[in-house]
Design an enzyme around this catalytic site. Structure first.
Site, PDB file in Angstrom:
ATOM      1  N   HIS A  15      -7.924  -4.951  -1.474  1.00  0.00           N
ATOM      2  CA  HIS A  15      -6.709  -4.107  -1.159  1.00  0.00           C
ATOM      3  C   HIS A  15      -6.157  -4.823   0.401  1.00  0.00           C
ATOM      4  CE1 HIS A  15      -4.061  -0.791  -0.859  1.00  0.00           C
ATOM      5  NE2 HIS A  15      -4.228  -0.721   0.458  1.00  0.00           N
TER       6      HIS A  15
ATOM      7  N   SER B 184       0.722  -1.153   0.008  1.00  0.00           N
ATOM      8  CA  SER B 184       0.024   0.005   0.089  1.00  0.00           C
ATOM      9  C   SER B 184       0.839   1.269  -0.049  1.00  0.00           C
ATOM     10  CB  SER B 184      -0.935  -0.069   1.250  1.00  0.00           C
ATOM     11  OG  SER B 184      -1.987   1.068   1.065  1.00  0.00           O
TER      12      SER B 184
ATOM     13  N   ASP C 223      -9.511  -3.083  -6.673  1.00  0.00           N
ATOM     14  CA  ASP C 223      -9.048  -2.301  -5.675  1.00  0.00           C
ATOM     15  C   ASP C 223      -9.559  -0.911  -5.731  1.00  0.00           C
ATOM     16  OD1 ASP C 223      -7.437  -1.032  -3.511  1.00  0.00           O
ATOM     17  OD2 ASP C 223      -5.617  -2.196  -4.105  1.00  0.00           O
TER      18      ASP C 223
END
Length: 652
Positions: A641, A509, A595
């Protein structure tokens, strides 16, 4: 106006169609590339998968699920089933109340459980693997549990009374509305609170003594709390303290006093304050306890006569127990191997014991209890978890460019000889004031057993040394995180922990910003990089206010649309913007088609640009021993995610 040109919509639509087509073509070519490459790793994948499953069965089956005690009854969840057992039943005869499959959600897992005060109703949230969407199911408990209601797109929920449920709804990754519904007469839900500012996110929490339900509206730097009196759940919420820029606060309650965990006052770190419920404005807040410098508050739990703070200082974990009866504070240092806390649920605030679990990336969760009566820490040896004896934990400090000392946690096998020749896996995050995830993972233990060294770099931008550690690494200070990472890896090599040609870097991330930036500035420090759903196109993403998180994220990255200085600064470190022909490390990226947080387009364009730069460099230099890095992208159709379920992390 007459004579004014009508802007052509055709041009606009053509550019959208073109970018869609480009996206589809890039995705198609990456999937083809992955299908050609992945068979190379088939045998290795099989071996690793078998080893991980073996470790998972050895450690996870022993760990048990967190238990929620209500008087005589204990509720817990295991493998998608909700169980009930009697608290003092030595035989531990648990009955299954219901399973997720009974509710018609076979691929979902339970995220949150809330039981009504009279135990007649249970509210649970169910999330599927492939989306961030959560459904709240309300079940009437009894001999035959009955589904009373299903509410889609819910984020948080709490019972204000036996039959009154408050909940927040999530839309486009934002939570801004609070509703109330009643049972069994829930004809409709009533809107109780609406947040107007797009930077703020709303969630709900009940104080430990169940006296108040709190409506918490938080941005990255500022908060505001409203109270619902659980004795009068239909009355309008009352404001504790109007939002003040830069002041974060959270509320607990004990004996007509509000206990306020807040950054108000100097220094701007967390402190515990109190004020009467009737006059809760910040002018009435009195200091109860202040944290030491460079200390991170990890968690906080209120009991009838005590309050427990879970703290982290230079990588070590502590408990601070504040007694409201003797007005004393006791500090307890926890075992040195521990890196992560998990507080267990204590629905009854009058309990005399606080239960929690300690773990590290290579130590499975171990249960501990703190007894308020005895003032001591008790190790719970309920299940016999095999102890990891051959792993060494070392804590180091690296001197960054501006002389700041940056903590590093290192794990390696005690039996490893010649650490310089061992492979090293470095972890980094450094954003949002969030600590690097150091909870137990089977694959970390496997790497230790196979002779790897693991290093966790606690760079600025993360939260490891308190709120100032985050402030020193966000917005116009983002480059400090990069300098910290470089200093950490350099120190590891200087001390004989591996060397550049055996070093890999892992990030997920927002950690992708620092990892990607290091690939551009210091590619010779590392040989390989593994990125999961990485944020690599900061500038273009922060320029698109139509994306769900852009406005909310401005407090972390700045606003390049309105501030040219900020735009230039982001451009100076953004991974995508700074790719150039040079010898890059090999890169493996996992991304997710659905995502909602990290747009796939940015990752596809990053991979394409990186591959071109690496090939350009290789074609210009024909030095002996020249190599072209592997740049591999695995786009997964399912998963969301950085999903953390066991099956998902096993595949990853």
């Amino acid at each position: 106006q007459e004579g004014a040109k009508v802007p052509s919509k055709r041009k606009q639509n053509t550019s959208i169609v073109t970018s869609d087509l480009l996206h589809k073509n890039l995705l198609k070519s990456e999937k083809k590339n992955w299908n050609n490459i992945s068979p190379t790793y088939k045998a290795m994948t099989k071996r690793i998968k078998e080893k991980l499953e073996e470790l998972h069965n050895l450690y996870t089956l022993n760990s048990g699920s967190p238990r929620m005690r209500f008087g005589e009854n204990v509720y817990f969840e295991e493998n998608g089933c909700i169980f009930l057992e009697k608290a003092d039943d030595g035989e531990r005869n648990a009955e299954i109340l219901f399973s997720v499959e009974d509710l018609g959600f076979s691929d979902a897992f339970i995220q949150r459980i809330r039981i009504s005060p009279d135990q007649r109703y249970m509210a649970i949230s169910l999330k599927s693997e492939n989306s961030e969407e959560v459904t709240c199911i309300i079940i009437k408990l009894g001999n035959l549990p009955v589904v009373e209601k299903a509410i889609p797109s819910v984020f948080s929920f709490e019972w204000a009374a036996n039959d009154v449920l408050y909940y927040t709804t999530q839309e486009n990754l934002k939570c801004q509305n609070v509703f109330m519904t009643t049972f069994p007469y829930q004809k409709h839900a009533k809107l109780v609170y609406r947040e107007q500012d797009a930077r703020f996110f709303v969630d709900l929490y009940c104080t430990k003594d169940k006296r108040f339900l709190t409506i918490n509206s938080n941005s990255k730097t500022t908060s505001e709390v409203w109270l619902v009196d659980c004795r009068h759940p239909f009355e309008s919420p009352s404001l504790v303290q109007a939002r003040t820029t830069g002041v974060i606060y959270h509320i607990e309650h004990r004996k007509d006093q509000l206990y306020i965990l807040t950054t108000y006052g100097e220094p701007a770190e967390y402190k515990l304050m109190k004020a009467p419920v009737a006059s809760s404005g910040k002018e009435n807040w009195q200091l109860v306890y202040a944290l030491e410098k460079k200390t991170k508050l990890v968690d906080f739990e209120m009991f009838s006569d005590d309050c427990v703070m879970f703290l982290k200082n230079t990588g070590h974990l502590y408990l601070s127990v504040i007694s409201f009866v003797s007005h004393s504070v006791q500090s307890i240092k926890l075992p040195t191997w521990a890196c992560e806390f998990e507080l267990e649920s204590h629905p009854e605030h009058t309990t005399s014991t606080c239960y929690f679990q300690l773990s590290s990336p290579v130590h499975p969760p171990k249960r501990f209890a703190y007894s308020f009566k005895e003032n001591n820490l008790i190790e719970q040896a309920v299940q016999e978890v095999p102890i990891i004896r051959n792993c060494h934990t070392t804590r180091l400090l690296a001197k960054s460019k501006d002389e700041t000392l940056v903590p590093i946690t290192v794990f390696h096998n005690k039996n490893s000889k010649e650490l310089r020749r061992r492979p090293l896996l470095v972890h980094v995050y450094g954003a949002y004031g969030i600590d690097l995830n150091m909870s137990f993972k089977e694959e970390k233990l496997m790497l230790i057993e196979e002779g790897w060294i693991l290093a966790y770099c606690h760079v600025r931008g993360g939260g490891e040394q308190g709120l100032s550690w985050h402030r020193d690494g966000c917005q116009h200070n983002k480059l400090r995180g990069l300098h910290d990472l470089r200093a950490c890896i350099t120190l590891l090599h200087q001390l004989g922990f591996s060397q550049p040609k055996h070093t890999a870097l892992a990030a997920a991330s927002a950690g992708g910003v620092l990892a990607g930036a290091l690939c551009n500035t210091d590619p010779a420090l590392i040989r390989a990089v593994v990125l999961q759903a990485p944020f690599v196109d900061v500038l273009n993403t922060m320029m698109k206010t139509q994306l769900p998180l852009t406005i909310e994220e401005q407090e972390e990255w700045g606003n390049p649309l309105e501030d040219e200085k900020c735009m230039k600064y982001i451009k100076s470190y953004c991974p995508y913007q700074n790719i150039k022909p040079q010898r890059y490390p090999s890169v493996f990226i996992t991304a997710y088609e659905n995502d909602e947080r990290i747009p796939l387009t940015g990752i596809l364009q990053y991979v394409q640009k990186l591959r071109k730069a690496a090939l350009d460099h290789a074609s210009r230099t024909s030095k002996k021993g020249n190599w072209i890095p592997n740049i591999i992208l695995d786009v997964q159709a399912s998963g969301s995610h950085c999903d953390s379920s066991w099956e998902h992390s096993l595949n990853e």
